[in-house]
Scaffold this motif. Structure first.
Motif, PDB file in Angstrom:
ATOM      1  N   ALA A  68       0.618  83.601  26.388  1.00 55.15           N
ATOM      2  CA  ALA A  68       1.705  83.405  27.347  1.00 55.15           C
ATOM      3  C   ALA A  68       2.083  84.696  28.057  1.00 55.15           C
ATOM      4  CB  ALA A  68       2.919  82.807  26.643  1.00 55.15           C
ATOM      5  N   GLN A  69       2.087  85.815  27.339  1.00 51.78           N
ATOM      6  CA  GLN A  69       2.456  87.082  27.966  1.00 51.78           C
ATOM      7  C   GLN A  69       1.478  87.438  29.084  1.00 51.78           C
ATOM      8  OE1 GLN A  69       5.248  88.856  27.588  1.00 51.78           O
ATOM      9  NE2 GLN A  69       4.516  90.155  29.241  1.00 51.78           N
ATOM     10  N   GLU A  70       0.194  87.272  28.826  1.00 50.49           N
ATOM     11  CA  GLU A  70      -0.788  87.542  29.872  1.00 50.49           C
ATOM     12  C   GLU A  70      -0.670  86.541  31.015  1.00 50.49           C
ATOM     13  OE1 GLU A  70      -5.546  88.115  30.686  1.00 50.49           O
ATOM     14  OE2 GLU A  70      -4.814  88.343  28.639  1.00 50.49           O
ATOM     15  N   PHE A  71      -0.342  85.291  30.694  1.00 51.37           N
ATOM     16  CA  PHE A  71      -0.128  84.286  31.732  1.00 51.37           C
ATOM     17  C   PHE A  71       0.951  84.786  32.694  1.00 51.37           C
ATOM     18  CE2 PHE A  71       1.290  80.504  33.843  1.00 51.37           C
ATOM     19  CZ  PHE A  71       0.223  79.623  33.833  1.00 51.37           C
ATOM     20  N   LEU A  72       2.081  85.234  32.141  1.00 50.09           N
ATOM     21  CA  LEU A  72       3.184  85.732  32.977  1.00 50.09           C
ATOM     22  C   LEU A  72       2.785  86.977  33.754  1.00 50.09           C
ATOM     23  CD1 LEU A  72       6.235  85.179  30.630  1.00 50.09           C
ATOM     24  CD2 LEU A  72       5.609  83.870  32.672  1.00 50.09           C
TER      25      LEU A  72
END
Length: 134
Positions: A68-72
């Protein structure tokens, strides 16, 4: 749902301009296309307005597994916004996406995400989440 309505819903949900809603929508869908398998991308694209189909179909055949962090971070980079704006935009796009597609297709997308995506996906899964803002 047509393209203008989709973008308008994202703008209303984020409190951003239509122009920024377009960028957030594009960035989120491009990143989503990176994350999903090719078959799931095609299923999703089939239910989107034509301008958004083009964005989603640009994804790779094989899913790129990232958290999720990389998605953001990818959304923030693509939309040229800070991470907080990317988070708000992603949530708004997911809620609007769930509203725009039928047949449980959003659920099929959501199950491909690991647990760390909960914060981004749960707003779209909450009861009443897809009610249009007035």
């Amino acid at each position: 749902m047509n393209y203008d309505t989709f973008v308008d819903q994202v703008a209303r949900r984020t409190g951003r301009s239509a122009e920024q809603a377009v960028e957030l929508t594009r960035a989120t869908l491009e990143t989503l296309a990176d994350r999903l398998t090719g078959g799931e991308i095609l299923d999703l694209a089939a239910q989107l307005p034509a301008p958004l189909q083009v964005v989603v179909k640009g994804g790779a055949e094989a899913a790129d597994r990232f958290g999720a962090q990389e998605f953001l971070e990818r959304v923030a980079f693509r939309a040229r916004v800070d991470e907080a704006t990317a988070r708000d935009g992603t949530r708004a796009v997911f809620v609007t996406l769930r509203e725009a597609i039928t047949g449980g297709e959003f659920d099929d997308v959501a199950v491909q995400f690991p647990r760390d995506y909960r914060d981004l996906v749960e707003p779209a899964m909450a009861p009443g989440a897809t009610l249009r803002y007035s």
